[in-house]
Design a protein around this motif. Structure first.
Motif, PDB file in Angstrom:
ATOM      1  N   UNK A  61       0.819  -1.214   0.000  1.00 32.92           N
ATOM      2  CA  UNK A  61       0.000   0.000   0.000  1.00 32.92           C
ATOM      3  C   UNK A  61       0.852   1.264   0.000  1.00 32.92           C
ATOM      4  N   UNK A  62       1.958   1.252   0.737  1.00 33.40           N
ATOM      5  CA  UNK A  62       2.750   2.477   0.884  1.00 33.40           C
ATOM      6  C   UNK A  62       3.412   2.913  -0.425  1.00 33.40           C
TER       7      UNK A  62
ATOM      8  N   UNK B  54       5.610  10.966  -2.471  1.00 35.56           N
ATOM      9  CA  UNK B  54       4.437  10.197  -2.031  1.00 35.56           C
ATOM     10  C   UNK B  54       3.175  11.052  -2.060  1.00 35.56           C
ATOM     11  N   UNK B  55       2.271  10.731  -2.974  1.00 35.73           N
ATOM     12  CA  UNK B  55       1.018  11.482  -3.043  1.00 35.73           C
ATOM     13  C   UNK B  55       0.251  11.409  -1.725  1.00 35.73           C
ATOM     14  N   UNK B  56       0.270  10.247  -1.056  1.00 34.87           N
ATOM     15  CA  UNK B  56      -0.556  10.062   0.134  1.00 34.87           C
ATOM     16  C   UNK B  56      -0.227  11.041   1.250  1.00 34.87           C
TER      17      UNK B  56
ATOM     18  N   UNK C 202       7.651   3.288   4.400  1.00 30.69           N
ATOM     19  CA  UNK C 202       6.689   2.289   4.849  1.00 30.69           C
ATOM     20  C   UNK C 202       6.209   2.558   6.271  1.00 30.69           C
ATOM     21  N   UNK C 203       7.133   2.788   7.183  1.00 32.04           N
ATOM     22  CA  UNK C 203       6.754   3.039   8.573  1.00 32.04           C
ATOM     23  C   UNK C 203       5.959   4.335   8.695  1.00 32.04           C
ATOM     24  N   UNK C 204       6.340   5.341   7.917  1.00 25.00           N
ATOM     25  CA  UNK C 204       5.613   6.615   7.943  1.00 25.00           C
ATOM     26  C   UNK C 204       4.188   6.424   7.450  1.00 25.00           C
ATOM     27  N   UNK C 205       4.032   5.618   6.403  1.00 31.06           N
ATOM     28  CA  UNK C 205       2.703   5.355   5.868  1.00 31.06           C
ATOM     29  C   UNK C 205       1.846   4.589   6.873  1.00 31.06           C
ATOM     30  N   UNK C 206       2.417   3.599   7.527  1.00 29.81           N
ATOM     31  CA  UNK C 206       1.662   2.809   8.503  1.00 29.81           C
ATOM     32  C   UNK C 206       1.099   3.700   9.605  1.00 29.81           C
ATOM     33  N   UNK C 207       1.927   4.622  10.091  1.00 32.85           N
ATOM     34  CA  UNK C 207       1.476   5.543  11.132  1.00 32.85           C
ATOM     35  C   UNK C 207       0.425   6.508  10.589  1.00 32.85           C
ATOM     36  N   UNK C 208       0.672   7.003   9.383  1.00 33.02           N
ATOM     37  CA  UNK C 208      -0.212   7.971   8.745  1.00 33.02           C
ATOM     38  C   UNK C 208      -1.610   7.402   8.505  1.00 33.02           C
TER      39      UNK C 208
ATOM     40  N   UNK D 127      -5.478   0.135  -4.306  1.00 32.35           N
ATOM     41  CA  UNK D 127      -4.648   1.347  -4.302  1.00 32.35           C
ATOM     42  C   UNK D 127      -3.702   1.347  -3.117  1.00 32.35           C
ATOM     43  N   UNK D 128      -3.760   2.410  -2.305  1.00 31.55           N
ATOM     44  CA  UNK D 128      -2.907   2.440  -1.117  1.00 31.55           C
ATOM     45  C   UNK D 128      -3.672   2.084   0.148  1.00 31.55           C
TER      46      UNK D 128
END
Length: 265
Positions: free
Chosen positions: A38-39, A61-63, A132-138, A148-149
């Motif tokens: 996902x990330x 990263x768009x997210x 990856x870790x930033x996305x998981x927290x986000x 998608x993500x």
């Protein structure tokens, strides 16, 4: 498969299969997003100018941005093209406050300027997996999606879980949404699947009419004669966003409301 070289190879194969059997297209479709982590989905990797300068590629990263700003801010106000490679960003431009430099000035966001406090590694990433870790927290507090993500961005916006700014200039005049466009647009299909339901209103929440018209959709009926599932998968029409950033075409039921996502292509 993540967004990057592998994704580009898959798209290249899709183009070569343009005149082949639809069953073959279906097989290739299963190899492209959302089958990667996902990330990674929606990340844009910019290599050419970075390589020329001896730097690691820029990974955008768009997210991490779309929770803060609507698509309109970058793609209308700042002038980023909707298609990859359209903008031709240079270091000189963003150092002068254009494109990324409009926010990355050390005040709104970390600066792109060189110096003792330079944070080049925040964009030029040797190992993009640090995201990856930033996305998981986000993503923990946001509604989930299976494609998608993994984030249902429309639900997040409607439920007030994200409140993206619609301009960098403070208050901005937004034209009222036309009453006649509030009803979903129903599009028939020639193949044995459900009709398509398109909401102008959901897109207008984050985009301007000029984001899609006339460059992506010409509005004139004759310009959409080539509007097919195949052309979308190759990156035209809806595929400009919905194969790269917004939920991908694999999430069939988001548009084909009565269709089972497990159905064959």
């Amino acid at each position: 498969m993540g967004h990057g070289a592998d994704f580009d190879r898959a798209i290249g194969l899709l183009r070569r299969l343009c005149h082949g059997p639809r069953s073959e297209l279906g097989k290739v479709l299963k190899t492209i997003p959302p089958n990667g982590p996902f990330w990674k989905y929606g990340n844009v990797t910019m290599r050419i100018r970075s390589k020329e300068a001896g730097m690691d590629p820029v990974v955008f990263p768009h997210w991490s941005h779309r929770a803060r700003y609507t698509c309109r801010v970058c793609h209308q106000e700042l002038g980023f093209g909707m298609r990859r490679g359209d903008s031709g960003i240079t270091r000189g431009q963003y150092l002068s406050g254009k494109f990324c430099g409009a926010c990355h000035n050390g005040i709104t966001a970390f600066t792109v300027q060189a110096g003792p406090g330079a944070q080049c590694g925040r964009c030029h990433m040797k190992n993009p997996q640090q995201l990856e870790a930033l996305f998981d927290e986000f993503s923990q507090s946001l509604p989930m999606a299976g494609f998608g993500n993994g984030i249902d961005w429309a639900a997040a916006l409607n439920e007030g879980l994200i409140t993206p700014a619609n301009s960098l200039k403070g208050s901005v005049v937004v034209l009222p949404f036309p009453e006649k466009l509030k009803a979903p647009l129903k599009l028939g299909t020639a193949s044995p699947r459900s009709d398509v339901s398109f909401s102008h209103e959901e897109h207008f929440a984050e985009l301007d009419c000029s984001s899609c018209h006339p460059d992506i959709f010409n509005i004139k009926k004759k310009s959409t004669e080539a509007f097919t599932m195949d052309s979308n998968i190759y990156g035209s029409f809806c595929g400009v966003c919905h194969m790269l950033v917004a939920f991908p075409m694999n999430d069939c039921r988001r548009c084909h409301k009565g269709m089972n996502n497990n159905s064959s292509y």
